[in-house]
Scaffold this active site. Sequence first.
Site, PDB file in Angstrom:
ATOM      1  CG  ASN A   7      94.337 -20.937  51.995  1.00 37.42           C
ATOM      2  OD1 ASN A   7      93.108 -21.025  52.016  1.00 37.42           O
ATOM      3  ND2 ASN A   7      94.980 -19.806  51.775  1.00 37.42           N
ATOM      4  NE  ARG A  91      93.164 -17.661  55.036  1.00 41.51           N
ATOM      5  CZ  ARG A  91      92.800 -17.000  53.947  1.00 41.51           C
ATOM      6  NH1 ARG A  91      93.034 -17.507  52.761  1.00 41.51           N
ATOM      7  NH2 ARG A  91      92.233 -15.836  54.045  1.00 41.51           N
ATOM      8  CG  HIS A 180      94.002 -10.058  55.679  1.00 45.15           C
ATOM      9  ND1 HIS A 180      93.733  -8.855  55.094  1.00 45.15           N
ATOM     10  CD2 HIS A 180      94.036 -10.973  54.680  1.00 45.15           C
ATOM     11  CE1 HIS A 180      93.598  -9.013  53.782  1.00 45.15           C
ATOM     12  NE2 HIS A 180      93.771 -10.306  53.507  1.00 45.15           N
ATOM     13  NE  ARG A 241      87.512  -9.016  48.366  1.00 43.14           N
ATOM     14  CZ  ARG A 241      88.448  -9.599  49.115  1.00 43.14           C
ATOM     15  NH1 ARG A 241      89.046  -8.929  50.074  1.00 43.14           N
ATOM     16  NH2 ARG A 241      88.750 -10.853  48.917  1.00 43.14           N
ATOM     17  CD  GLU A 384      98.150 -14.713  55.604  1.00 42.22           C
ATOM     18  OE1 GLU A 384      98.674 -14.499  54.492  1.00 42.22           O
ATOM     19  OE2 GLU A 384      96.940 -14.591  55.811  1.00 42.22           O
TER      20      GLU A 384
END
Length: 402
Positions: A7, A91, A180, A241, A384
């Site tokens: 990643n 990823r 996601h 956020r 993940e």
Amino acid sequence: MNILVLNCGSSSVKYQLIEIETRQALAKGIVDRIGMSGAVLTNMRSDGDEIKITGDILEHTTAIEYILAVLLSKNHGVLTDKSQIHAIGHRVVHGGEAFSASVLITEDVIKRIRDNIDIAPLHNPHNLRGINACQIHLPNVPQVAVFDTAFHQKMPPHAYLYGIPYSLYTQHKIRRYGFHGTSHLFVAQRTAQLMRTEYSKLKLITCHLGNGCSMAAVDRGVSIDTSMGFTPLEGLLMGTRSGDIDPYIILYIMGKEGLNSSEANTLLNKHSGIIGISGVSSDMREVITEMKQGNKKAQFAFDVFCYRIKKYIGAYIAAMGGADAIVFTGGIGENSSDVRKACCDNLSYLGIELDEASNTSKEKEKAINSPESRIKVFVVPTNEELMIAIDTVTICNGLKPN
Ligand code: ADP
């Protein structure tokens, strides 16, 4: 079969070496502060051995070189030869409309990931740097791209179109993409296993609540709607956020405070959300601690966070015409019984009722609904990296001659 899962971010590379037969990570780690002074590689082996290496790591090619060196090292490694890495899974954040599933990386795929840089300038360039570094250091090892957006690519137009001129979609690709995806897919499939029901028969609402937060309505195996949009800024309140806001607020604040677009971007992405409201932290643990000591703004942040999840639960039940289960995952979803309780509070008229003892028990993977609850509620730890490794193996096995 060993899969190196990568990643690659702007200044970090996270990795896991996963042995697919046991589904275990033989080693995992992170290279942090790439391009800054004092970059650090931290490697953890499955037996608990941990090592930190500090040095100058100016770009991703060197970071991958360090990772391979540590995986092969006599004292801290887990491999004796590079050839024991059988495939690499990356990823990749944005697949745009070009990718609705994971793919073997070819020159054409690289070009199409590059074509999406316009809509993912913060992520795709770094993902490409990781791919390029692996082509240099592991030239004969197949590489697979697993996209955050792919699982949501089957959303219908009524879920992905915004109420702006259609030409902005056709010319500038402005639409809901969702993110996601790997996590939503992983926990949805795992929930089907826990329910001993075919995945393709269930209506699931998946809530990924980490630093970034998103929800998805997974209708019989298809993500038909999700809360993140054109970028990961839309939807739920997140650590830093804002999630959903009236778009005019941005124009108004830019005028009032004299902000340029880059400053407005920082305001919405870095100084809003949980930290923006609470003024305490973006970390939900600290916010809950403060809230329990009577801090009002921490209470507001917690309440806005949970209320918005509750609204999306209602919306997705309406979107799917019912739901069989709600699934909580991510750092907050997996660990905070307070958040889960508040999100499901007072929903018994929809057939959602939690069991207090299960919700607060120490188990990591569990059902937390009461026996009477028509809609089941689960906590499922996401993984993940494992999902990326599984996709990588599936694609690589497809390459082998029968
Ligand atoms: P990322 O999205 O970066 O992968 P994680 O999924 O690890 O992040 O989630 C990080 C969030 O999980 C942080 O807000 C952290 O406060 C929260 N978290 C972790 N443990 C708990 C806990 N016990 N209670 C509440 N929040 C928690």
